[in-house]
Design an enzyme around this catalytic site. Structure first.
Site, short mmCIF file in Angstrom:
data_model
loop_
_atom_site.label_atom_id
_atom_site.label_comp_id
_atom_site.label_asym_id
_atom_site.label_seq_id
_atom_site.Cartn_x
_atom_site.Cartn_y
_atom_site.Cartn_z
N GLN A 195 36.96 35.08 51.31
CA GLN A 195 37.40 35.35 49.94
C GLN A 195 38.35 36.54 49.89
O GLN A 195 38.17 37.53 50.59
CB GLN A 195 36.15 35.61 49.08
CG GLN A 195 36.37 36.24 47.74
CD GLN A 195 35.90 37.68 47.74
OE1 GLN A 195 34.78 37.98 48.16
NE2 GLN A 195 36.75 38.59 47.28
N CYS A 196 39.40 36.40 49.07
CA CYS A 196 40.29 37.53 48.78
C CYS A 196 40.41 37.63 47.26
O CYS A 196 39.45 37.36 46.54
CB CYS A 196 41.64 37.38 49.48
SG CYS A 196 42.62 35.96 48.96
N GLN A 197 41.56 38.00 46.77
CA GLN A 197 41.71 38.09 45.32
C GLN A 197 42.00 36.74 44.68
O GLN A 197 41.50 36.43 43.61
CB GLN A 197 42.83 39.08 44.97
CG GLN A 197 42.92 39.46 43.51
CD GLN A 197 41.74 40.31 43.03
OE1 GLN A 197 40.96 40.82 43.85
NE2 GLN A 197 41.59 40.45 41.73
N TYR A 224 38.21 36.38 44.18
CA TYR A 224 37.44 37.28 43.32
C TYR A 224 37.92 37.19 41.86
O TYR A 224 37.11 37.32 40.93
CB TYR A 224 37.56 38.72 43.81
CG TYR A 224 36.77 39.70 42.97
CD1 TYR A 224 35.39 39.77 43.07
CD2 TYR A 224 37.41 40.55 42.07
CE1 TYR A 224 34.65 40.65 42.30
CE2 TYR A 224 36.69 41.43 41.29
CZ TYR A 224 35.31 41.48 41.41
OH TYR A 224 34.58 42.35 40.63
#
Length: 247
Positions: A195-197, A224
């Protein structure tokens, strides 16, 4: 320096090149187009192969052992983080774009691209009887129960400043540029959700995990941002709370 992003590894190489001067290349050499039958040999030898296609194309089908650094506005940055300046590497790239891809690599001192394959080599790999890989692209709503139930390992590959602003409870923070060096910190007994942004950096992370043998890998599309917007739990300053749902 609080709040500043982590300096890419290639910054140190840039200092060296600025001081000593770059190698004399006599123009910008273009990597040689390689025939498909070289692909098997290179993979058996443990060569580094970088697939420059889009995350969606790579997720749906790719050659095992390759990593995905999409050729977009962040390509040079992540190539500088993830590729070794002292080791040759190979590319999978559209022939029409190989010159500009190679130019961007050389501009950050990565002049050791030893050759390239066009994307048709991926189809040829499968047609010749070799297995192809894929990974699952998911979204926060689909994995929320597994995350909160501790059934998966969440790896957050954002910067430290992004992490400090809020993160998924229970996630492990390993900034993308450090991921290959910290794989031992990720349990292999559970599926891994990267997961990243938004889902772009985590696509690179998912490809790295697969290349290093992690079998159950998911990329959290929307990252996120969508997790928080869905009103799912977030952690800030050591406290977990439900995030407000965006109007």
């Amino acid at each position: 320096l609080d709040g500043q992003p982590e300096p890419p590894k290639y910054f140190a190489m840039m200092k060296k090149l600025n001081k000593e001067g770059p190698a004399v290349l006599h123009g910008l050499p273009v990597p040689q187009h390689l025939p498909f039958n070289r692909l098997t040999q290179l993979l058996e030898e443990g060569a580094v192969l970088v697939d420059t296609r889009s995350p969606a194309a790579f997720a749906s089908m790719h050659v095992p052992g390759t990593i995905n650094i999409p050729y977009d506005g962040s390509f040079a940055n992540w190539a500088g983080w993830l590729l070794d300046y002292d080791r040759s590497f190979y590319l999978i790239a559209d022939s029409a774009r190989i010159a500009e891809i190679n130019r961007d690599l050389i501009y950050i001192g990565l002049d050791n691209a030893a050759g390239y394959f066009d994307p048709s080599a991926i189809d040829a790999w499968g047609e010749s009887g070799h297995s192809l890989e894929s990974y699952t692209v998911t979204n926060p709503e689909n994995v929320a129960d597994q995350v909160t139930g501790n059934e998966v390992t969440v790896v957050d590959v954002r910067s430290l400043s992004e992490w400090d602003e809020g993160h998924v409870p229970g996630a492990r923070h390993i900034m993308l540029g450090y991921l290959p060096d910290r794989l031992s910190e990720i349990p292999a007994d559970k599926p891994v959700v990267v997961q990243c942004q938004t889902g772009n950096r985590s696509a690179i992370g998912a490809s790295i995990l697969q290349a290093y043998g992690f079998e159950q890998v998911f990329n959290l599309m929307g990252g996120y941002r969508d997790w928080e917007n869905a009103g799912l739990p977030v952690e800030r300053n050591g406290k977990v709370k439900e995030s407000p749902v965006a109007a």
